[in-house]
Design an enzyme around this catalytic site. Sequence first.
Site, PDB file in Angstrom:
ATOM      1  N   ARG A 151       8.429  23.656 -12.152  1.00  0.00           N
ATOM      2  CA  ARG A 151       8.592  24.676 -11.103  1.00  0.00           C
ATOM      3  C   ARG A 151       7.252  25.312 -10.734  1.00  0.00           C
ATOM      4  NH1 ARG A 151      12.566  28.377 -13.952  1.00  0.00           N
ATOM      5  NH2 ARG A 151      12.513  29.702 -12.115  1.00  0.00           N
ATOM      6  N   ARG A 156      13.842  34.873 -20.563  1.00  0.00           N
ATOM      7  CA  ARG A 156      14.911  35.371 -19.681  1.00  0.00           C
ATOM      8  C   ARG A 156      16.296  34.927 -20.168  1.00  0.00           C
ATOM      9  NH1 ARG A 156      14.376  34.403 -13.469  1.00  0.00           N
ATOM     10  NH2 ARG A 156      14.129  32.247 -14.144  1.00  0.00           N
TER      11      ARG A 156
HETATM   12  P1  AP5 Z   1      12.827  37.641 -12.483  1.00  0.00           P
HETATM   13  O1  AP5 Z   1      12.884  38.939 -11.763  1.00  0.00           O
HETATM   14  O2  AP5 Z   1      14.080  36.901 -12.729  1.00  0.00           O
HETATM   15  O3  AP5 Z   1      11.708  36.728 -11.788  1.00  0.00           O
HETATM   16  P2  AP5 Z   1      11.748  35.893 -10.439  1.00  0.00           P
HETATM   17  O4  AP5 Z   1      10.399  35.991  -9.828  1.00  0.00           O
HETATM   18  O5  AP5 Z   1      12.918  36.289  -9.616  1.00  0.00           O
HETATM   19  O6  AP5 Z   1      11.912  34.464 -11.065  1.00  0.00           O
HETATM   20  P3  AP5 Z   1      12.882  33.244 -10.694  1.00  0.00           P
HETATM   21  O7  AP5 Z   1      12.683  32.235 -11.794  1.00  0.00           O
HETATM   22  O8  AP5 Z   1      14.267  33.697 -10.443  1.00  0.00           O
HETATM   23  O9  AP5 Z   1      12.229  32.796  -9.417  1.00  0.00           O
HETATM   24  P4  AP5 Z   1      12.312  31.446  -8.773  1.00  0.00           P
HETATM   25  O10 AP5 Z   1      11.699  31.776  -7.487  1.00  0.00           O
HETATM   26  O11 AP5 Z   1      11.753  30.272  -9.471  1.00  0.00           O
HETATM   27  O12 AP5 Z   1      13.866  31.112  -8.855  1.00  0.00           O
HETATM   28  P5  AP5 Z   1      15.022  31.172  -7.807  1.00  0.00           P
HETATM   29  O13 AP5 Z   1      16.176  31.747  -8.490  1.00  0.00           O
HETATM   30  O14 AP5 Z   1      14.570  31.787  -6.533  1.00  0.00           O
HETATM   31  O15 AP5 Z   1      12.081  37.907 -13.878  1.00  0.00           O
HETATM   32  C1  AP5 Z   1      11.875  36.849 -14.803  1.00  0.00           C
HETATM   33  C2  AP5 Z   1      12.025  37.408 -16.239  1.00  0.00           C
HETATM   34  O16 AP5 Z   1      10.996  38.386 -16.467  1.00  0.00           O
HETATM   35  C3  AP5 Z   1      13.340  38.166 -16.482  1.00  0.00           C
HETATM   36  O17 AP5 Z   1      13.731  37.961 -17.815  1.00  0.00           O
HETATM   37  C4  AP5 Z   1      12.988  39.653 -16.254  1.00  0.00           C
HETATM   38  O18 AP5 Z   1      13.813  40.514 -17.032  1.00  0.00           O
HETATM   39  C5  AP5 Z   1      11.546  39.681 -16.741  1.00  0.00           C
HETATM   40  N1  AP5 Z   1      10.710  40.647 -16.039  1.00  0.00           N
HETATM   41  C6  AP5 Z   1      10.714  40.965 -14.725  1.00  0.00           C
HETATM   42  N2  AP5 Z   1       9.755  41.871 -14.441  1.00  0.00           N
HETATM   43  C7  AP5 Z   1       9.114  42.121 -15.619  1.00  0.00           C
HETATM   44  C8  AP5 Z   1       8.027  42.972 -15.986  1.00  0.00           C
HETATM   45  N3  AP5 Z   1       7.389  43.742 -15.104  1.00  0.00           N
HETATM   46  N4  AP5 Z   1       7.634  42.969 -17.282  1.00  0.00           N
HETATM   47  C9  AP5 Z   1       8.268  42.189 -18.202  1.00  0.00           C
HETATM   48  N5  AP5 Z   1       9.306  41.383 -17.918  1.00  0.00           N
HETATM   49  C10 AP5 Z   1       9.723  41.336 -16.631  1.00  0.00           C
HETATM   50  O19 AP5 Z   1      15.239  29.643  -7.517  1.00  0.00           O
HETATM   51  C11 AP5 Z   1      15.772  28.759  -8.468  1.00  0.00           C
HETATM   52  C12 AP5 Z   1      15.870  27.367  -7.863  1.00  0.00           C
HETATM   53  O20 AP5 Z   1      16.745  27.395  -6.713  1.00  0.00           O
HETATM   54  C13 AP5 Z   1      14.554  26.789  -7.332  1.00  0.00           C
HETATM   55  O21 AP5 Z   1      13.800  26.170  -8.339  1.00  0.00           O
HETATM   56  C14 AP5 Z   1      15.083  25.793  -6.285  1.00  0.00           C
HETATM   57  O22 AP5 Z   1      15.581  24.646  -6.893  1.00  0.00           O
HETATM   58  C15 AP5 Z   1      16.245  26.557  -5.666  1.00  0.00           C
HETATM   59  N6  AP5 Z   1      15.804  27.406  -4.536  1.00  0.00           N
HETATM   60  C16 AP5 Z   1      15.871  28.762  -4.456  1.00  0.00           C
HETATM   61  N7  AP5 Z   1      15.379  29.192  -3.285  1.00  0.00           N
HETATM   62  C17 AP5 Z   1      14.996  28.079  -2.606  1.00  0.00           C
HETATM   63  C18 AP5 Z   1      14.375  27.871  -1.337  1.00  0.00           C
HETATM   64  N8  AP5 Z   1      14.059  28.895  -0.522  1.00  0.00           N
HETATM   65  N9  AP5 Z   1      14.111  26.592  -0.976  1.00  0.00           N
HETATM   66  C19 AP5 Z   1      14.441  25.546  -1.771  1.00  0.00           C
HETATM   67  N10 AP5 Z   1      14.996  25.674  -2.987  1.00  0.00           N
HETATM   68  C20 AP5 Z   1      15.274  26.930  -3.403  1.00  0.00           C
END
Ligand code: AP5
Length: 218
Positions: A171, A127
């Site tokens: 994570r 990513r």
């Molecule tokens: P992407 O769509 O970015 O995946 P995602 O599921 O959104 O992954 P994240 O890493 O953003 O999820 P996350 O839940 O860990 O992180 P968040 O930002 O919420 O896709 C990933 C990659 O794959 C991209 O390159 C995309 O292009 C590619 N891709 C997508 N679909 C594809 C397909 N079909 N085929 C091929 N490639 C594909 O959270 C980050 C941090 O914030 C957490 O660790 C935590 O510290 C904090 N945080 C956020 N929310 C909370 C909460 N509710 N409570 C506490 N802490 C929180």
Amino acid sequence: MRLIFLGPPGVGKGTQAQRLSETHKVPKISTGDILREAVQKNTSLGAKAKSFIDAGMLVPDDVVIEMVREGLKEPDCQKGYIMDGFPRTIEQAEALEKMLKETGSIIQQVLNFQLSDEELVRRLSGRRSCPHCQTVYNLAFHPPKQEGACDQCKSLLVQRSDDEPQTILKRLEVYQRQTRPLISYYEGQKLLININAVGSVEDVFERVVSAVQKGKMG
Ligand code: AP5
């Protein structure tokens, strides 16, 4: 439409939430995006969240719950929203239920995206994102036209600090321990729909739209 997108890091929740938000004109509340923007702008929320994000840990429940409470008050969320990355713990889910009860609304569906750990690591490692317009790319699956530069605004692409190999593993472990229990929680409420996240973004999006349409009819 009031949906929750649930699933492990890298499964594609954000990508699918963005698409559905654009095609169905529904706002998305992405707690990860809100927190990263706060870190980038160096706000007090950002200062609180940074060390947790960089370590691959969840930001404390009270901080995130308050953020979502504020988000739900926005005028554009009154008719519906897609929650991407929230709730992430049982405590957050219970707090959300309480908030919704106060406004007399309910969650209609929880879409649970599923993918193998091996594929999650591949997606996360590849990513890259634009710090300016937030467009997300993937070096293996969806590379930018010009290496290292955003197709939309030409800014230099960056790798998220929490996409380093050690942090990815952390994570995934945090997901298993703190977020996975939400699957049974929402199964118990008969809200859960499993989405196979294998395949191209388009393939997965078709499954998402079909699940949402079935949910509307049922
Ligand atoms: P992407 O769509 O970015 O995946 P995602 O599921 O959104 O992954 P994240 O890493 O953003 O999820 P996350 O839940 O860990 O992180 P968040 O930002 O919420 O896709 C990933 C990659 O794959 C991209 O390159 C995309 O292009 C590619 N891709 C997508 N679909 C594809 C397909 N079909 N085929 C091929 N490639 C594909 O959270 C980050 C941090 O914030 C957490 O660790 C935590 O510290 C904090 N945080 C956020 N929310 C909370 C909460 N509710 N409570 C506490 N802490 C929180």
